[in-house]
Design a protein around this motif. Structure first.
Motif, short mmCIF file in Angstrom:
data_model
loop_
_atom_site.label_atom_id
_atom_site.label_comp_id
_atom_site.label_asym_id
_atom_site.label_seq_id
_atom_site.Cartn_x
_atom_site.Cartn_y
_atom_site.Cartn_z
N GLU A 26 0.78 -1.36 0.03
CA GLU A 26 0.29 0.05 0.20
C GLU A 26 0.98 1.10 0.26
O GLU A 26 1.65 1.49 1.14
CB GLU A 26 -1.10 0.16 0.67
N PRO A 27 1.32 1.73 -1.34
CA PRO A 27 2.26 3.04 -1.16
C PRO A 27 1.15 4.28 -1.24
O PRO A 27 -0.10 4.32 -1.38
CB PRO A 27 2.50 2.48 -2.57
N ASP A 28 1.50 5.85 -1.20
CA ASP A 28 1.13 6.55 -1.24
C ASP A 28 0.40 6.77 -2.78
O ASP A 28 0.84 6.10 -3.96
CB ASP A 28 1.93 7.67 -0.99
N PRO A 29 -0.54 7.86 -2.80
CA PRO A 29 -1.24 7.77 -3.92
C PRO A 29 -0.67 8.50 -5.34
O PRO A 29 0.72 8.82 -5.47
CB PRO A 29 -2.38 9.05 -3.70
N PRO A 30 -1.10 8.14 -6.59
CA PRO A 30 -0.34 9.03 -7.92
C PRO A 30 0.27 10.19 -7.37
O PRO A 30 -0.67 11.40 -7.41
CB PRO A 30 -1.14 9.11 -8.70
N GLY A 31 1.33 10.75 -8.07
CA GLY A 31 1.85 11.97 -7.62
C GLY A 31 3.03 12.40 -6.83
O GLY A 31 3.83 13.04 -6.34
N ALA A 32 2.36 11.64 -5.74
CA ALA A 32 3.16 11.33 -3.94
C ALA A 32 4.85 11.00 -4.76
O ALA A 32 5.00 9.58 -4.98
CB ALA A 32 2.63 10.80 -2.95
N PRO A 33 6.14 11.56 -4.42
CA PRO A 33 6.93 11.08 -4.45
C PRO A 33 7.75 10.17 -3.19
O PRO A 33 6.85 9.69 -2.63
CB PRO A 33 8.02 13.02 -3.67
N THR A 34 8.30 9.57 -3.70
CA THR A 34 9.26 8.75 -2.92
C THR A 34 10.49 8.83 -2.76
O THR A 34 11.34 9.42 -3.46
CB THR A 34 9.83 7.11 -4.13
N ARG A 35 10.62 9.18 -1.86
CA ARG A 35 12.07 9.63 -0.94
C ARG A 35 11.39 8.59 0.76
O ARG A 35 11.15 7.96 1.70
CB ARG A 35 11.90 10.81 -0.19
N ARG A 36 13.11 8.77 1.34
CA ARG A 36 13.14 8.59 2.99
C ARG A 36 13.01 9.26 3.81
O ARG A 36 13.44 10.91 3.32
CB ARG A 36 15.10 7.77 2.94
#
Length: 226
Positions: free
Chosen positions: A163-173
């Motif tokens: 379950e990731p964040d929605p479209p447009g949300a960045p991937t980051r630490r």
């Protein structure tokens, strides 16, 4: 007037106190304690204790219909997914580091073990489905390593449901901490994974990424283990 500094606790201790309080309030019919998650950039999000302690919702149920037994729930928390799977006759096991969460999960009928998903998962390499829901793909701040470990736990032909964040949300630490009235936790490493970034992480970890899908306003992805 000088503001009174909030008391600081280890993140696991504050989480367990909030979870235990919320569980008691759920039994007594009271509200969950007010708590939130602060990201390092200052973003604040609610800590959804009531959802974690409640029954599965329509989005959860849709995702659980995609599982093949046996199922391993990584970072299972208080066990709503495992309890629902067991009630439906699906073999499932949850793994979590929190003794409080494990106790609550067992009380609601889930099969769970206390342990670290990197070291103490029974039957590694023999699970057909792995769950990384409720944003658990961010555990530890290194999603590629977490997905690689998840791949190790699965049979060839198995799948991970994340379950990731929605479209447009960045991937980051990032780093996060818990906050409640008068108390905060220490910072801990985490990652936010946007659904647009899941494919690259999945391929680097040895998965084939299936198409993302939306259910109940939440986003999910099914990652296939070749």
């Amino acid at each position: 007037m000088t503001a009174i500094a909030a008391h600081c606790l280890p993140a696991d201790l504050l989480y367990e106190r909030l979870l235990a309080t919320a569980a008691r309030e759920a039994v007594d019919g009271g509200p969950a304690p007010r708590a939130r998650i602060r990201l390092a950039d200052g973003t604040l999000e609610p800590l959804p204790l009531d959802r974690w302690l409640g029954p599965v919702d329509a989005a959860d149920a849709h995702v659980l219909e995609l599982t093949d037994a046996p199922v391993i729930d990584l970072g299972c928390g208080p066990g709503r997914h495992g309890a629902a799977l067991r009630a439906a006759g699906t073999a499932a096991l949850g793994v979590d580091l929190s003794p409080v969460a494990i106790s609550i999960a067992r009380n609601r009928g889930a099969a769970v073990v206390l342990g670290n998903l990197f070291t103490t998962v029974p039957h590694a390499g023999r699970w057909r489905t792995a769950l990384l829901l409720d944003g658990n793909v961010g555990i530890g701040g290194a999603p590629e390593s977490l997905l690689r470990r998840t791949r190790e736990l699965l049979l060839p032909g198995g799948a991970a449901l994340v379950e990731p964040d929605p479209p447009g949300a960045p991937t980051r630490r990032t780093r996060v901490r818990l906050e409640a009235p008068g108390v905060v936790s220490e910072w801990l490493s985490w990652a936010r994974v946007g659904v647009d970034g899941v494919g690259a992480l999945a391929r680097a970890a040895g998965f084939m990424a299936g198409g993302p899908f939306e259910a109940g306003g939440r986003w999910f992805a099914q990652l296939l283990a070749p």
